[in-house]
Structures are given as C-alpha cells and as structure tokens.
Design an enzyme around this catalytic site. Structure first.
Site, PDB file in Angstrom:
ATOM      1  N   CYS A  31     -17.803 -30.128 -44.527  1.00  0.00           N
ATOM      2  CA  CYS A  31     -17.703 -30.618 -43.141  1.00  0.00           C
ATOM      3  C   CYS A  31     -17.690 -29.458 -42.153  1.00  0.00           C
ATOM      4  O   CYS A  31     -16.918 -29.444 -41.190  1.00  0.00           O
ATOM      5  CB  CYS A  31     -16.438 -31.457 -42.986  1.00  0.00           C
ATOM      6  SG  CYS A  31     -16.380 -32.889 -44.093  1.00  0.00           S
ATOM      7  N   ALA A  53     -22.776 -27.551 -39.263  1.00  0.00           N
ATOM      8  CA  ALA A  53     -23.567 -28.752 -39.537  1.00  0.00           C
ATOM      9  C   ALA A  53     -23.647 -29.637 -38.305  1.00  0.00           C
ATOM     10  O   ALA A  53     -24.669 -30.282 -38.056  1.00  0.00           O
ATOM     11  CB  ALA A  53     -22.958 -29.528 -40.699  1.00  0.00           C
ATOM     12  N   ARG A  78     -14.027 -31.845 -50.381  1.00  0.00           N
ATOM     13  CA  ARG A  78     -13.041 -31.874 -51.460  1.00  0.00           C
ATOM     14  C   ARG A  78     -11.850 -32.746 -51.098  1.00  0.00           C
ATOM     15  O   ARG A  78     -11.028 -33.063 -51.951  1.00  0.00           O
ATOM     16  CB  ARG A  78     -12.603 -30.444 -51.788  1.00  0.00           C
ATOM     17  CG  ARG A  78     -13.681 -29.644 -52.512  1.00  0.00           C
ATOM     18  CD  ARG A  78     -13.300 -28.203 -52.702  1.00  0.00           C
ATOM     19  NE  ARG A  78     -13.249 -27.476 -51.440  1.00  0.00           N
ATOM     20  CZ  ARG A  78     -13.037 -26.171 -51.328  1.00  0.00           C
ATOM     21  NH1 ARG A  78     -12.842 -25.454 -52.428  1.00  0.00           N
ATOM     22  NH2 ARG A  78     -13.007 -25.587 -50.157  1.00  0.00           N
ATOM     23  N   LEU A 101     -21.392 -24.460 -46.980  1.00  0.00           N
ATOM     24  CA  LEU A 101     -20.099 -24.040 -47.512  1.00  0.00           C
ATOM     25  C   LEU A 101     -19.886 -22.542 -47.276  1.00  0.00           C
ATOM     26  O   LEU A 101     -20.845 -21.811 -46.966  1.00  0.00           O
ATOM     27  CB  LEU A 101     -20.046 -24.334 -49.010  1.00  0.00           C
ATOM     28  CG  LEU A 101     -20.135 -25.804 -49.419  1.00  0.00           C
ATOM     29  CD1 LEU A 101     -20.308 -25.928 -50.938  1.00  0.00           C
ATOM     30  CD2 LEU A 101     -18.911 -26.583 -48.947  1.00  0.00           C
ATOM     31  N   LYS A 137     -27.433 -19.664 -44.268  1.00  0.00           N
ATOM     32  CA  LYS A 137     -27.486 -18.206 -44.401  1.00  0.00           C
ATOM     33  C   LYS A 137     -26.063 -17.652 -44.347  1.00  0.00           C
ATOM     34  O   LYS A 137     -25.174 -18.292 -43.756  1.00  0.00           O
ATOM     35  CB  LYS A 137     -28.379 -17.586 -43.314  1.00  0.00           C
ATOM     36  CG  LYS A 137     -27.947 -17.899 -41.861  1.00  0.00           C
ATOM     37  CD  LYS A 137     -26.775 -17.035 -41.416  1.00  0.00           C
ATOM     38  CE  LYS A 137     -26.138 -17.523 -40.149  1.00  0.00           C
ATOM     39  NZ  LYS A 137     -24.868 -16.852 -39.866  1.00  0.00           N
ATOM     40  N   ARG A 150     -15.311 -15.789 -41.659  1.00  0.00           N
ATOM     41  CA  ARG A 150     -16.080 -14.536 -41.623  1.00  0.00           C
ATOM     42  C   ARG A 150     -15.199 -13.319 -41.860  1.00  0.00           C
ATOM     43  O   ARG A 150     -15.697 -12.230 -42.104  1.00  0.00           O
ATOM     44  CB  ARG A 150     -16.792 -14.380 -40.274  1.00  0.00           C
ATOM     45  CG  ARG A 150     -17.872 -15.421 -39.988  1.00  0.00           C
ATOM     46  CD  ARG A 150     -18.394 -15.246 -38.574  1.00  0.00           C
ATOM     47  NE  ARG A 150     -19.414 -16.204 -38.221  1.00  0.00           N
ATOM     48  CZ  ARG A 150     -19.175 -17.424 -37.735  1.00  0.00           C
ATOM     49  NH1 ARG A 150     -17.915 -17.830 -37.587  1.00  0.00           N
ATOM     50  NH2 ARG A 150     -20.161 -18.236 -37.428  1.00  0.00           N
ATOM     51  N   ASP A 164     -23.180 -12.124 -42.110  1.00  0.00           N
ATOM     52  CA  ASP A 164     -23.274 -13.222 -41.160  1.00  0.00           C
ATOM     53  C   ASP A 164     -24.512 -13.138 -40.264  1.00  0.00           C
ATOM     54  O   ASP A 164     -25.233 -14.128 -40.101  1.00  0.00           O
ATOM     55  CB  ASP A 164     -22.017 -13.271 -40.298  1.00  0.00           C
ATOM     56  CG  ASP A 164     -21.977 -14.492 -39.404  1.00  0.00           C
ATOM     57  OD1 ASP A 164     -22.165 -15.607 -39.926  1.00  0.00           O
ATOM     58  OD2 ASP A 164     -21.779 -14.345 -38.186  1.00  0.00           O
TER      59      ASP A 164
END
Length: 338
Positions: free
Chosen positions: A11, A15, A37, A74, A97, A166, A178
């Site tokens: 999630c 996205a 999950r 993910l 990416k 990150r 990144d």
C-alpha cells in the site's frame, strides 16, 4: 479490447501518486486487487481507491487467476523475493525503481521472469517519454559533433522525513539507489555505451541511518567520454541533464521529473545559436504502462530490456563502493543477454 488486469503488492504512497491515476486514465488497464501483510490495511486501501479485491497476503493475491500482472512498490530489499514469487505464479512484473539492491539479485529477478515466460519491467518512467528518442536522434545525426561529456543533477531535500524508508541501509536506502538510478540510466542511454570505471565522493549521514545523502561522481565511458553527476536527498531540488559535444550542447532542464509546471522541452545550442524543441508533457507512467501492456498481452518486444536495469544496479554498486572505500572502482560490463 482485452485489458491488462493488475494486482498491487503493498500500500505504498507511490502507488497512489502515479500508478493508480495512470491506470485509471487508460482503457486497457484495470486494477483487480491490492495486497498487504495486514488485511485491514489492504481493505482500507481498497476502499479508499475503489479496488474490488483486498488480500492480507501477497501469496494469496498471486493465486488469483484473474490477475495478469503485479506492480511491486515494496521496499527495495523486497523486490527480488516478490518478483521471483510473482514470476513463478505466472504474473507479469512491474517493479518500482531501483530494480534491486544488488547485481546478483537483479540477475536472479530477470532470469526468473525469463524462465517462467513473463514480461518484466523496472518502473523507470522517463525512458518512455519521446523526447529521449529525439535526444538520441540529434546525437546520432552529428549535429552537436563528437560527444565529449554528459553531466546530470538529480537532488531534492528529504532530510526532515526521518521515518522514510530511504534512510534504512538494510532496505536499500540512500540517494544513489533512490534517484541515482535515473542519472546512471540516462547517461548509459544517451551514450549508448557501458561505463568502465567510477570515482565517487559521498556524504553518509549519521542522522539518516548512515545512507548516502549526497554524492558527486565521475563515471568513465569508452572513447574518453566522462559522465559527471550530483545526486542527493539533502540538497536543493534539481533534475537536469546536459550532453556536450564538440559543436554543441543538448540540455534537458527537467530531465526526469515533470511534476508541477516543469517543462519537458529540450534546448539545443549549436555553434552559439540556441533553439528550443517543445514536447507535450504527457504522462510518463502511462506511456510505460501502455508499452508494458503491448509486451505482456500481445508479445511485442520489450521497449527497454530487463538487462538494462541490471546494468544500472551494477554501476550503482560500483559508485557506492568507490565512495565508501575512497578509490576508483573498475566496472566490467555485463554481457548482453537480452
């Protein structure tokens, strides 16, 4: 017209920003389900974005025969595992990416997708905008002369986002993974060669999990051409690319991100005279998705080889090794297996 039916794995906010709106802007894609999950989280996400299916297990979603492809946004260190699971389930794979956190993992991902006959793509959107084909066309024409150097900058300030994934080394965090992937991919694309060595200086911030928050580097290409770059997550925003030849220069003021009012136009200066070639902004994510659908549904050749992403990860690893060990690192280009 048959639609490509998608499942979203996780999630992630990314996205909601690009993938879902782009799918909804097309008549050849649809989102069938989302998995997390935590089933409650998946159900809340599905309700918020009008998605019918919600699963509390990635594997459970992969068992759905009505899903053709999965989008994997993910954390970076999970890309390899879930790409391989998805390929085994017969699902085409679009992975966010950077493709992976190591060359070894990236190779395993591509080989698994080849073994199970599914299409694989790294979600590096800029490559699908038509201006990059135009850049290569200008270079090949000889208009700017013999290539001498490429310089790229991709920086932004995320230093206050202390909980950002990150900033976790074990998850493949840091600026080189990144956004450095864009810079290194673009240099390889416009030069149409693979690098042979790199030397990088980087700032690894103790405040941000020890990841690289700023890096400046030199990447050596054949024929005495150099790519220099600045890449970081703790600097003023910029995303530019400049290709310099003996007769002229091509400049992309907004080379990767086209957010807000950033312009997709390119500037060409030849013997002191500059012109601007305009381009429609378009939707880079949708361009990638439509190319993906042609390959997944109709067997069209991939617009970008999966092995291209493997090569980018190889160079990122070399850059980070150079920065940590404070030395020049040689690169042996991966043979073309596409």
């Amino acid at each position: 017209m048959r639609k490509l039916r998608w499942g979203i794995m996780g999630c992630a906010q990314i996205a909601t920003k690009a993938f879902i709106p782009s799918v909804r802007a097309s008549d050849i894609h649809e989102i069938v389900a989302v998995a997390s999950r935590e089933e409650t989280k998946a159900r809340e996400f599905a309700a918020a974005y009008g998605i019918q299916g919600a699963y509390g297990s990635y594997m459970e979603m992969l068992a759905n025969p009505n899903i053709d492809a999965v989008y994997i946004p993910l954390p970076n260190h999970m890309h390899q595992e879930w790409t391989i699971h998805s390929a085994r389930a017969g699902k085409h794979v679009l992975v966010e990416k950077p493709m992976s956190v190591s060359e070894r993992h990236a190779v395993q991902m591509v080989e698994a997708c080849e073994q199970f006959g599914v299409h694989f793509q790294e979600n590096i959107m800029y490559r699908f905008h038509p201006r990059y084909d135009r850049v290569r066309e200008i270079i090949r024409s000889g208009e700017i002369g013999t290539l001498r150097s490429v310089h790229g900058v991709f920086t932004s300030d995320r230093s206050n986002m202390k909980s950002d994934i990150r900033f976790h080394q074990e998850m493949g965090g840091g600026g080189m993974y990144d956004i450095g992937c864009y810079l290194l991919s673009a240099a390889r694309y416009v030069l149409e060669k693979e690098p042979v060595a790199t030397t990088v200086q980087a700032f690894f911030s103790p405040e941000h999990g020890g990841v690289d928050m700023m890096a400046s580097g030199l990447v050596e290409f054949p024929d005495n051409v150099a790519f220099t770059f600045h890449c970081g997550l703790w600097a003023d925003f910029s995303n530019t690319l400049e290709i310099r030849g003996t007769l002229g220069t091509i400049r992309l003021p907004s080379a990767f991100s086209l957010r807000g009012d950033l312009s997709p136009d390119i500037q060409i200066t030849v013997l002191g005279e500059m012109r601007t070639e305009p381009f429609e902004r378009g939707n880079q994510q949708l361009l990638l998705l439509n190319s993906f659908a042609q390959a997944a549904l109709h067997g069209e050749p991939a617009a970008v080889s999966p092995w291209d992403g493997v090569r980018t990860i190889q160079v990122i690893e070399a850059c980070l090794s150079s920065a940590r060990e404070k030395r020049r690192v040689s690169i042996v280009p991966i043979e073309d297996e596409s």
